[in-house]
Design an enzyme around this catalytic site. Sequence first.
Site, PDB file in Angstrom:
ATOM      1  N   GLU A 304       7.074  -7.538 -11.479  1.00 45.40           N
ATOM      2  CA  GLU A 304       5.665  -7.624 -11.870  1.00 45.40           C
ATOM      3  C   GLU A 304       5.504  -7.808 -13.375  1.00 45.40           C
ATOM      4  O   GLU A 304       4.710  -7.139 -14.023  1.00 45.40           O
ATOM      5  CB  GLU A 304       4.911  -6.369 -11.411  1.00 45.40           C
ATOM      6  CG  GLU A 304       4.934  -6.185  -9.905  1.00 45.40           C
ATOM      7  CD  GLU A 304       4.104  -5.010  -9.422  1.00 45.40           C
ATOM      8  OE1 GLU A 304       4.006  -4.012 -10.149  1.00 45.40           O
ATOM      9  OE2 GLU A 304       3.566  -5.097  -8.315  1.00 45.40           O
ATOM     10  N   ASP A 397       5.074  -1.623  -0.132  1.00 43.74           N
ATOM     11  CA  ASP A 397       4.447  -0.887  -1.221  1.00 43.74           C
ATOM     12  C   ASP A 397       3.543   0.251  -0.741  1.00 43.74           C
ATOM     13  O   ASP A 397       2.319   0.100  -0.751  1.00 43.74           O
ATOM     14  CB  ASP A 397       3.622  -1.868  -2.076  1.00 43.74           C
ATOM     15  CG  ASP A 397       3.306  -1.305  -3.451  1.00 43.74           C
ATOM     16  OD1 ASP A 397       3.842  -0.236  -3.781  1.00 43.74           O
ATOM     17  OD2 ASP A 397       2.527  -1.945  -4.173  1.00 43.74           O
ATOM     18  N   GLU A 425      -2.677   5.495  -3.635  1.00 45.65           N
ATOM     19  CA  GLU A 425      -3.153   4.159  -4.009  1.00 45.65           C
ATOM     20  C   GLU A 425      -3.710   3.375  -2.820  1.00 45.65           C
ATOM     21  O   GLU A 425      -4.744   2.729  -2.940  1.00 45.65           O
ATOM     22  CB  GLU A 425      -1.978   3.402  -4.649  1.00 45.65           C
ATOM     23  CG  GLU A 425      -2.288   1.971  -4.985  1.00 45.65           C
ATOM     24  CD  GLU A 425      -1.097   1.245  -5.615  1.00 45.65           C
ATOM     25  OE1 GLU A 425      -0.059   1.888  -5.879  1.00 45.65           O
ATOM     26  OE2 GLU A 425      -1.218   0.030  -5.840  1.00 45.65           O
TER      27      GLU A 425
HETATM   28  C1  BDP Z   1       2.308  -0.918  -7.079  1.00 45.86           C
HETATM   29  C2  BDP Z   1       1.152  -0.626  -7.965  1.00 45.86           C
HETATM   30  C3  BDP Z   1       1.399  -0.955  -9.401  1.00 45.86           C
HETATM   31  C4  BDP Z   1       2.722  -0.346  -9.838  1.00 45.86           C
HETATM   32  C5  BDP Z   1       3.820  -0.864  -8.928  1.00 45.86           C
HETATM   33  C6  BDP Z   1       5.172  -0.227  -9.190  1.00 45.86           C
HETATM   34  O1  BDP Z   1       0.034  -1.334  -7.491  1.00 45.86           O
HETATM   35  O2  BDP Z   1       0.317  -0.459 -10.140  1.00 45.86           O
HETATM   36  O3  BDP Z   1       3.003  -0.675 -11.144  1.00 45.86           O
HETATM   37  O4  BDP Z   1       3.509  -0.527  -7.605  1.00 45.86           O
HETATM   38  O5  BDP Z   1       5.585   0.585  -8.364  1.00 45.86           O
HETATM   39  O6  BDP Z   1       2.125  -0.115  -5.970  1.00 45.86           O
HETATM   40  O7  BDP Z   1       5.837  -0.551 -10.147  1.00 45.86           O
END
Ligand code: BDP
Length: 736
Positions: A304, A397, A425
């Site tokens: 990401e 996730d 989340e």
């Molecule tokens: C996702 C989230 C994000 C996190 C990412 C992570 O949406 O905000 O940075 O995981 O785990 O669930 O790095």
Amino acid sequence: MVKSFLFSLTFLLFATLSSAEDGYRLWLRYDKIDNNSLLQQYRNQISSIRFSGSSPTLTAAKNELKTGLQGLLDKKITETSSVTGASLLVFTKSFAGSVKANIDYNKLGDEGFLIQTIKNGQKNATIITANTDIGLLYGVFHYLRLLQTHQNIQHLNITSVPKIQNRILNHWDNLNRTIERGYAGISLWNWHTLPGYIDQRYIDYARANASIGINGTVLTNVNANALVLTKDYLLKVKALADAFRPYGMKVYLTARFSAPIEIGGLKTADPLDASVQNWWKQKADEIYSHIPDFGGFLVKANSEGQPGPQNYGRTHADGANMLADAVAPHNGIVIWRAFVYDVRVQKEDENFDSARNHNAPSIASSDRFKQAYAEFKPLDGKFRKNVLVQVKNGPIDFQPREPFSPLFGAMPNTPLAMEFQLTMEYLGQGTHLVYQAPLFKEVLDADTYANGKGSTVAKVINGSLHNYSVTAIAGVSNIGSDRNWTSNPFGQATWYAFGRLAWNHDLSSEKIADEWIRQTFSNNPATIATMQKIMMASREAVVNYMTPLGLHHIMGTSHHYGPAPWVDNLGRADWNPVYYHRADAYGIGFDRTEKGSNALAQYAPQVQAQWKDSNTCDEKDLLWFHHVSWSHKMKNGKTLWNELSSKYQEGIDTVRWMQKQWNTVKNSIDDERFKQVQMFLNIQEKDAVWWKDACLLYFQTFSKMPIPSNVEKPDNTLEYYKSLKFPFAPGIGGNN
Ligand code: BDP
């Protein structure tokens, strides 16, 4: 006159404050035992304590024990120096000489404890003992828990040793005190007033964690800011570490991979570059000069948008090993996250094969489900001894339900750590009541078949399956500055359950709920039974009203709060809900069998067998693995469409049932928490209806089937649900 008015005012204020039940005390309330005969029994049994030793940890243990006993028993506890006069003897191995008891310290390890009733002269006494100071503190908390939960303490013989070494909270806290995916206020860490001001809250945070055996905390967001590694911030980190140390909490930081460039003035962050390696070595030395027991680094790299070794054509192992070498002389560890997915996935994802053509030999296909395994499995055995790879519980996730990540069991030569997400989340965030222990247990108890039947995920992460030398479990924190720490009071239960399961994953969700309710709310049997039923039903409820039958990742863009299965316009194919549910005129679900992405092939054959046939696949996971027709016949004879619709309704019905159940505890608990949960349940009920309406109206555009008669008709149109916007929803990320 004025004086006496002021006096009454102060008195009133104090009385109100002291009777307020705002949740701050968590499960460590220590109010007077409200069962008189039990109180009498405890009072008779505990007349005086003999406490040996005075290190900071032992002092913390002694204070906790005295405060706890004085509160619970409502009497002053005398301390004595005589062994025979004491009814409670608390000592570590080094003070064991004077006590006549046969104790096998070999069984207790570095953190375990023993609580035992012994003959002490003419009378019985209880001993609490351990090899180490921290083991003793854990023993003290356990003993207090026995009283708080009204257990019989006359004949005790409890040996307790943690099954996993590093039991860590991961705070996704930014330096500006926002929290990524945080729903309970701002960060506890006040970087502005640190290091000078040590808020009592830091100590209470450490106490709470120690009481459930959590022994580490990563202070900063995985989307890291290199600033925390600069001198000024390290002094602040040191102040926190000093405050936590007596409670056995080690501090860890997230390491931004490009820190050598950003704060070190180097031209590169290439892990094979000698100047970079040297920079990290010096940085580690500097950190350890302030914090000698610093835990180590947690790293999110090449995921990401975070920088990482792949920016330099290197592997995750190259990156992790460089950091591992820097902390190794100080006994530190590196926890390298496996939450990666390829940044090069094509926007149009019609054809898996075309998505492969991007010179990425390590990526087998564009199914995000497969990517962590594809990148990490080939690196098994290539990491240094002090590296752990931290894997999210499921392949995507933190969804309401995911199959376990196929990496568990697939890396026998690399210690794998579990990452759960306590902050919800994708589970209704700070307002929904969802007790997550059943989710954690479902994953821990899942069988990977890595070494034949019985190779559970728990045995992978506790190290017993593959003889890992170091073990860890992490929970992404749900804690913030809200007075009650977690927004919904039941968020505390998930924090509690995480700690208890990290210590002993064999505990049942019911048992943990029972303990937590007794300590946090009441020992009244009817109240316990009601709350426990609510908690145990809550996880399946959220699955049903959000993502039944294996649906996943259909939440609103960025904030992830409500439903948005229609979203199809985001920059990456695998950010879009349509990528995951794949609804079309034929049916719904992601085909991950041989005919589809073949993600199933990443599991052991026995696991594949459980899921590979759409007619026998556990229906809870059906749409994770199969694209099935709307008229597919379910095991109960209904069509898939009718079953899907019914599941949404079932989720709503469960929430309404939870509301009714909750109303019955009104008179047995405090008003403040009763009302908060009641109001939150109202929000949850409305949200559940919203989920059903939005999802069914949208999926109906494909199925063209009527909403079955047992399901309530939608309140609004699909257009209405699509138009909802949440620009200021909390917890949205930012790299600060
Ligand atoms: C996702 C989230 C994000 C996190 C990412 C992570 O949406 O905000 O940075 O995981 O785990 O669930 O790095």
